[in-house]
Motif scaffolding. Structure first.
Motif, short mmCIF file in Angstrom:
data_model
loop_
_atom_site.label_atom_id
_atom_site.label_comp_id
_atom_site.label_asym_id
_atom_site.label_seq_id
_atom_site.Cartn_x
_atom_site.Cartn_y
_atom_site.Cartn_z
N LYS A 1 76.46 -6.00 7.77
CA LYS A 1 76.21 -7.42 7.60
C LYS A 1 76.26 -8.14 8.94
O LYS A 1 75.43 -9.03 9.21
CB LYS A 1 77.28 -8.01 6.65
CG LYS A 1 77.19 -9.52 6.47
CD LYS A 1 75.93 -9.93 5.74
CE LYS A 1 75.94 -11.41 5.43
NZ LYS A 1 74.70 -11.87 4.74
N ILE A 2 77.20 -7.76 9.78
CA ILE A 2 77.32 -8.37 11.11
C ILE A 2 76.07 -8.09 11.94
O ILE A 2 75.53 -8.97 12.61
CB ILE A 2 78.57 -7.84 11.83
CG1 ILE A 2 79.84 -8.25 11.07
CG2 ILE A 2 78.63 -8.35 13.27
CD1 ILE A 2 81.11 -7.66 11.63
N VAL A 3 75.58 -6.85 11.88
CA VAL A 3 74.38 -6.46 12.64
C VAL A 3 73.15 -7.22 12.12
O VAL A 3 72.33 -7.70 12.91
CB VAL A 3 74.16 -4.95 12.56
CG1 VAL A 3 72.83 -4.56 13.20
CG2 VAL A 3 75.31 -4.21 13.25
N SER A 4 73.02 -7.33 10.80
CA SER A 4 71.86 -8.03 10.23
C SER A 4 71.86 -9.51 10.60
O SER A 4 70.81 -10.09 10.89
CB SER A 4 71.85 -7.86 8.71
OG SER A 4 72.96 -8.51 8.12
N LEU A 5 73.05 -10.13 10.62
CA LEU A 5 73.15 -11.53 11.04
C LEU A 5 72.74 -11.69 12.50
O LEU A 5 72.06 -12.65 12.87
CB LEU A 5 74.59 -12.03 10.85
CG LEU A 5 75.03 -12.36 9.42
CD1 LEU A 5 76.52 -12.68 9.40
CD2 LEU A 5 74.23 -13.53 8.86
N LEU A 6 73.17 -10.75 13.34
CA LEU A 6 72.84 -10.80 14.76
C LEU A 6 71.34 -10.67 14.98
O LEU A 6 70.75 -11.44 15.76
CB LEU A 6 73.59 -9.70 15.51
CG LEU A 6 73.28 -9.58 17.00
CD1 LEU A 6 73.65 -10.86 17.73
CD2 LEU A 6 74.02 -8.39 17.61
N ILE A 7 70.71 -9.73 14.29
CA ILE A 7 69.27 -9.52 14.46
C ILE A 7 68.49 -10.75 14.00
O ILE A 7 67.55 -11.20 14.67
CB ILE A 7 68.82 -8.27 13.67
CG1 ILE A 7 69.43 -7.02 14.32
CG2 ILE A 7 67.30 -8.17 13.64
CD1 ILE A 7 69.14 -5.74 13.56
N LYS A 8 68.89 -11.33 12.87
CA LYS A 8 68.22 -12.54 12.38
C LYS A 8 68.37 -13.68 13.37
O LYS A 8 67.41 -14.40 13.66
CB LYS A 8 68.80 -12.95 11.03
CG LYS A 8 68.16 -14.21 10.45
CD LYS A 8 68.94 -14.73 9.26
CE LYS A 8 68.85 -13.78 8.09
NZ LYS A 8 69.51 -14.37 6.87
#
Length: 232
Positions: free
Chosen positions: A65-72
């Motif tokens: 979830k942290i990685v997906s937020l960062l990419i977005k």
């Protein structure tokens, strides 16, 4: 009993400051030395992070979830910056722009992963920065939740016991006795099983936790969740 003071409230402001510092530094070296431009870039990041809850990360948030937020966040930030550069007609080499976004992605990615691992290890090794929790009720759902708290110390939860009116082994006391225990032991979060509690007891816990400033969470059984006459 002296309650340990955690540092959780300092984490989010610190992340904001460090991220904005990184963006300011990279913007100066790769995009523009103009103060107005740099201030605009920082403002874009700040506004996007609030709009898309980039910093709404909690101790139970998974790494994916942290990685997906960062990419977005990076993708949206990239689009906004490119639009800004186009509108302002700022002449910058393409390779400088690519380096800027690549470095932001890499630096923030490793920065987030580093913090994630460090906080987990720190909680396990030192036992600090934890939340004290109790469970109200005894059934399969509460047992699964208790097993999670007991076997996943990295999330920073300390299970203090469960309360039920059912005669079971290892209970801390009855539901009525839980109110005094919660107050005297500085409990942070209360997990109530809707399957076991009647409507009047549920409302009693809502009012109690509201007054005592405790976080109240429900362990729902799908049927019981809609059968309870709950109000916001």
């Amino acid at each position: 009993m002296i309650r340990e003071v955690g540092y959780s409230k300092l984490i989010r402001p610190t992340l904001y400051i460090l991220d904005l510092f990184i963006i300011t530094l990279l913007s100066f070296f790769f995009l523009s030395e103009d103060i107005i431009d740099i201030a605009s870039f920082v403002t874009f990041w700040f506004v996007l992070s609030i709009s898309f809850s980039f910093y709404e990360v909690y101790r139970f948030t998974k790494i994916i979830k942290i990685v997906s937020l960062l990419i977005k966040q990076i993708i949206l930030f990239t689009l906004v910056i490119l639009s800004y550069l186009y509108i302002r007609e700022i002449d910058i080499e393409l390779k400088s722009v690519i380096r800027f976004f690549f470095l932001i992605l890499v630096v923030l990615f490793f920065w987030r992963i580093f913090l994630f691992v460090i906080f987990r290890k720190h909680r396990v090794i030192t036992g600090s920065n934890f939340k004290r929790i109790v469970i109200i009720g005894a059934n399969k759902s509460t047992k699964k939740l208790q097993d999670f708290f007991d076997h996943q110390p990295g999330y920073g939860y300390k299970f203090m016991g469960f309360f039920t009116d059912i005669e079971v082994h290892n209970r801390e006391g009855t539901i009525e006795e839980s109110f005094e225990f919660i107050t005297n032991n500085h409990i942070d979060e209360v997990y109530c099983s809707l399957k076991e509690l009647p409507n009047n007891t549920v409302r009693e816990f809502i009012d109690f936790c509201d007054v005592k400033l405790k976080t109240l969470k429900f362990i729902p059984d799908n049927k019981e969740l809609f059968a309870k006459n709950l109000h916001l």
